[in-house]
Design an enzyme around this catalytic site. Structure first.
Site, PDB file in Angstrom:
ATOM      1  N   SER A 117     -39.881   9.814 -29.744  1.00 39.34           N
ATOM      2  CA  SER A 117     -38.851   9.797 -30.710  1.00 39.34           C
ATOM      3  C   SER A 117     -39.212   8.786 -32.063  1.00 39.34           C
ATOM      4  O   SER A 117     -40.012   7.969 -31.850  1.00 39.34           O
ATOM      5  CB  SER A 117     -37.658   8.866 -30.114  1.00 39.34           C
ATOM      6  N   TYR A 159     -34.511   1.676 -25.639  1.00 37.12           N
ATOM      7  CA  TYR A 159     -34.957   3.250 -25.638  1.00 37.12           C
ATOM      8  C   TYR A 159     -36.398   3.109 -26.609  1.00 37.12           C
ATOM      9  O   TYR A 159     -37.220   3.799 -26.335  1.00 37.12           O
ATOM     10  CB  TYR A 159     -33.928   3.722 -26.151  1.00 37.12           C
TER      11      TYR A 159
END
Ligand SMILES: Cc1cc2nc3c(=O)[nH]c(=O)nc-3n(C[C@H](O)[C@H](O)[C@H](O)COP(=O)(O)OP(=O)(O)OC[C@H]3O[C@@H](n4cnc5c(N)ncnc54)[C@H](O)[C@@H]3O)c2cc1C
Lengths: 245, 431
Positions: free
Chosen positions: A138, A151
């Protein structure tokens, strides 16, 4: 005609990618948690032209179950050319700030389980001397931000792991592709307000298939995220500290 | 892509809670307030909107379930787009049995409005080709509906405006084709009498027919236009035309670009454009002339626009259409593409189906406020007096008195409505 193993196959990006692969006649082995959803997708891909679709359920955090699923995929497909790993959760940052259990859970799902899966898969592809490991990381892993650094740091760990793996496997003609999507309009983000930066899963899927075909190393999808992240990475800490990102 | 939760006419603006659906096996969500399925928002008015309630957005239900290339029977989830179906089945020699003027509609939306196309005289509406579907009701029941099981709900849901529950998946028949080509003919006509003559002469030998009318023509030239008719060509391998260029209205201009001058100019030029009497056309520009400009609906500016599509019975079609055209021409408003078509004699597939024997006229009006609404009310008076009706899929303003007159069967539909389902349209025309 490729033989593709997809882990996290019920995620929106994986499903969109599988449709492109099915339409060109690839064989697919789909892995995810929910048997009903897997069946729904497998049936759809069959109608879209996949030569062969098989499925297996797996809880990625059940590390002991990994080997059996990889074996099953290899058997069903008659070998594996390409692996796409797409599972993940969008961590609740606030929850993780208050709970070590939550922090650990997010790391197990978003970093460790993927690294665990990649370990035997990398050895398999290294031994056969060809193939692609495509993994969804990501843009959030490019810099820690207060809004989602749990995250983000799990994805950062994954990106670094992939970088090392890529270097190691280069001499075996195995490509490791790190995929860094920006904002994608998926069920995972249904609750978010959408701006012009948001992309549809189908757009991301096209980018993934192109990157696999071209043997790319790292792709930002859509491409403009490479520029956004370049800027974000280059903001000096004293200024960054005071931003609201 | 238009914003989820708005309709194609970009009028009215409402506030609603968006609930995306993704899995056909999942239970119906149970948020507070009323529910309404939303397909791809290609309805113009408020039949796909649910002010202060919830919209169940079905585009995530976009999986295919079964396709038999031998019989041409396709089963898929309700959020699959017609465009996706065409891409899948044309290479295998199949085609959708009925196509509206845009391919960006969902299967669920096609059933709930029982859409019609340029082949109504041959194939009827989409509902005629639907074999069965699953209806998910708010009491949690999943009902398989076809012509024998739950047949009343089957007929009530076809054209049922999304009010009978959520259509989860549907099965329907396709038609065989040799390839994506159409043998087309375009003919100029000078008045409505010529249009009706062409129309009835074409019914027997042409699968598709539709006409464009110059809605700005002066009284002496009233009802002039171009008549287009076509059949599927028996060739499968003609050279593909250069891919349609895909344009997009990049933003909403502060004012409508559609005004008296641009309309008159466009209509006059369009009527006089050189036409090739015979041609071979790829199906896309023939069926979806507007789809090549994404989000063309923005050109009407921030106030949006209203479409008016009415149906007049065959007995006095000619006089009534002439009267409507006269009122529109005098108003100096109206659209680039005013469409006129005769529907064939077929039994309606659904309880509330709009398409019935007669003549249908459809055109857009920029929303200029009260004057536009007053104009449409004048048209309604004419249509109502002629025992015609107005298409709910295109409507944002018809009065409840007119609606009840156009669709006296609405009370029967009410007995099939799911108690949790409602829409802005339904409340407007029945409460
Ligand atoms: C350029 C253009 C040309 C058009 N030409 C034609 C034409 O030639 N003929 C014609 O008939 N129409 C035409 N239309 C109208 C369009 O075909 C219909 O409005 C169609 O119903 C839109 O489908 P949608 O998927 O966008 O549904 P929406 O507009 O989102 O919803 C339409 C209705 O379907 C219901 N619905 C949607 N999904 C479900 C579901 N899964 N279960 C239950 N109910 C559901 C909704 O509640 C709503 O009542 C045209 C529209 C445009 C923009």
């Amino acid at each position: 005609m490729r033989r593709v193993l997809i882990i996290g196959a019920t995620s929106a990006i994986a499903e969109a990618t599988a449709r492109l692969l099915a339409a060109r006649g690839d064989s697919l082995f789909l892995v995810a948690r929910d048997a009903d959803r897997l069946q729904t997708i497998a049936t759809d891909l069959g109608v879209r032209g996949a030569v062969r679709v098989a499925t297996a359920t797996l809880e990625v955090t059940d590390f002991d179950a990994h080997a059996a699923v990889i074996n099953a995929a290899s058997l069903a497909l008659g070998g594996i050319d390409t692996v796409l790993i797409a599972h993940g959760t969008l961590s609740d940052q606030i929850e993780c700030q208050g709970s070590v259990d939550a922090l650990r859970r997010e790391f197990v799902i978003n970093a460790l389980s993927t690294m665990a899966l990649l370990t035997p898969l990398a050895n398999l592809l290294e031994a056969q001397g060809f193939g692609t490991l495509a993994v969804i990381s990501s843009v959030a892993g490019d810099r820690g931000r207060q809004s989602n650094y749990v995250y983000g740091s799990a994805k950062a760990a994954l990106s670094v792991f992939l970088g090392g793996l890529r270097q190691r496997l280069a001499k075996s003609k195995v490509n490791v592709l790190t995929i860094k999507p920006g904002f994608v309009d998926t069920p995972m983000t249904a609750a978010f307000k959408k701006s012009a930066l948001w992309a549809q899963p189908a757009q991301i899927a096209t980018g993934i298939v192109n990157a696999i075909d071209r043997g790319r190393s790292v792709v930002y999808l859509p491409w403009f995220w490479s520029i956004i992240m370049l800027i974000i990475r280059s903001i000096p800490e004293p200024i960054f500290k005071r931003l609201k990102l | 892509m238009p914003t989820v939760g708005s309709s194609w006419g970009r009028y009215p603006h409402v506030t609603q809670n968006i609930v995306p659906l993704h899995w056909r096996g999942a239970e119906l969500p149970t948020p507070d307030g009323t529910l309404l399925a939303y397909g791809n928002g290609r309805s113009y008015g408020d039949s796909c909107l649910n002010d202060a309630g919830n919209l169940l957005v079905t585009r995530g239900l976009d999986r295919l379930i079964a396709f038999d290339p031998g019989s041409g029977i396709l089963r898929c989830e309700a959020g699959v787009l017609f465009s996706e179906i065409l891409d899948l089945v044309i290479p295998q020699g199949w085609f959708l049995p009925v196509l509206p003027g845009t391919k960006f509609i969902t299967v669920g939306g096609a059933i709930a409005n029982d859409v019609h196309g340029k082949n109504h005289h041959r194939a009827g509406t989409f509902g005629e080709h639907v074999r069965q579907f699953e209806l998910l009701r708010s009491d949690g029941s999943r009902l398989l509906c076809d012509r024998t099981q739950n047949s009343e709900l089957f007929h009530a849901s076809i054209g049922g405006l999304g009010l009978t529950g959520l259509i989860v998946w549907a099965e329907f028949s396709l038609q065989r084709i040799a390839g994506p080509w159409l043998a087309t003919e375009t003919l100029r006509f000078e008045n409505l009498a010529e249009f009706f003559a062409l129309s009835s002469a074409s019914e027997k030998d042409y699968e598709y027919s539709v006409a464009w009318i110059d809605c700005c023509a002066p009284e002496a030239k009233l009802g002039r236009g171009l008549f287009m008719r076509a059949n599927h060509a028996q060739v499968s391998n003609a050279k593909r035309p250069p891919r349609q260029r895909h344009l997009r209205m990049p933003f909403t201009p502060p004012l409508s670009l559609v005004n008296r001058a641009s309309l008159r100019l466009f209509n006059t030029l369009y009527y006089h454009r050189p036409i090739a009497a015979h041609g071979l056309s790829h199906y896309e520009p023939f069926f979806f002339p507007l789809d090549s400009i994404a989000e063309w609906n923005r050109m009407y500016g921030p106030r949006g626009f209203l479409q008016y599509q009415c149906l007049v019975p065959p007995q006095n079609s000619a006089e009534v259409v002439a009267e409507l055209l006269r009122i529109i021409a005098r108003s100096g408003t109206g659209s680039f593409l005013a469409v006129l078509k005769t529907f064939g004699e077929r039994e309606a597939a659904g309880l509330m189906s709009f398409a019935r024997t007669g003549t249908t006229l459809a055109l857009d009006f920029a929303n200029a406020g009260p004057s536009t609404f007053a104009l449409l009310d004048r048209l309604d008076a004419v249509v109502a007096a002629a025992s015609g009706s107005v298409y709910p899929a295109k409507d944002a303003r018809m009065s409840s008195a007119h609606f009840r007159q156009y669709f006296p069967q609405w009370e029967k539909l009410q007995t099939h409505i799911d108690p949790k389902f409602s829409s802005s349209f339904w409340r407007r025309v029945t409460e």
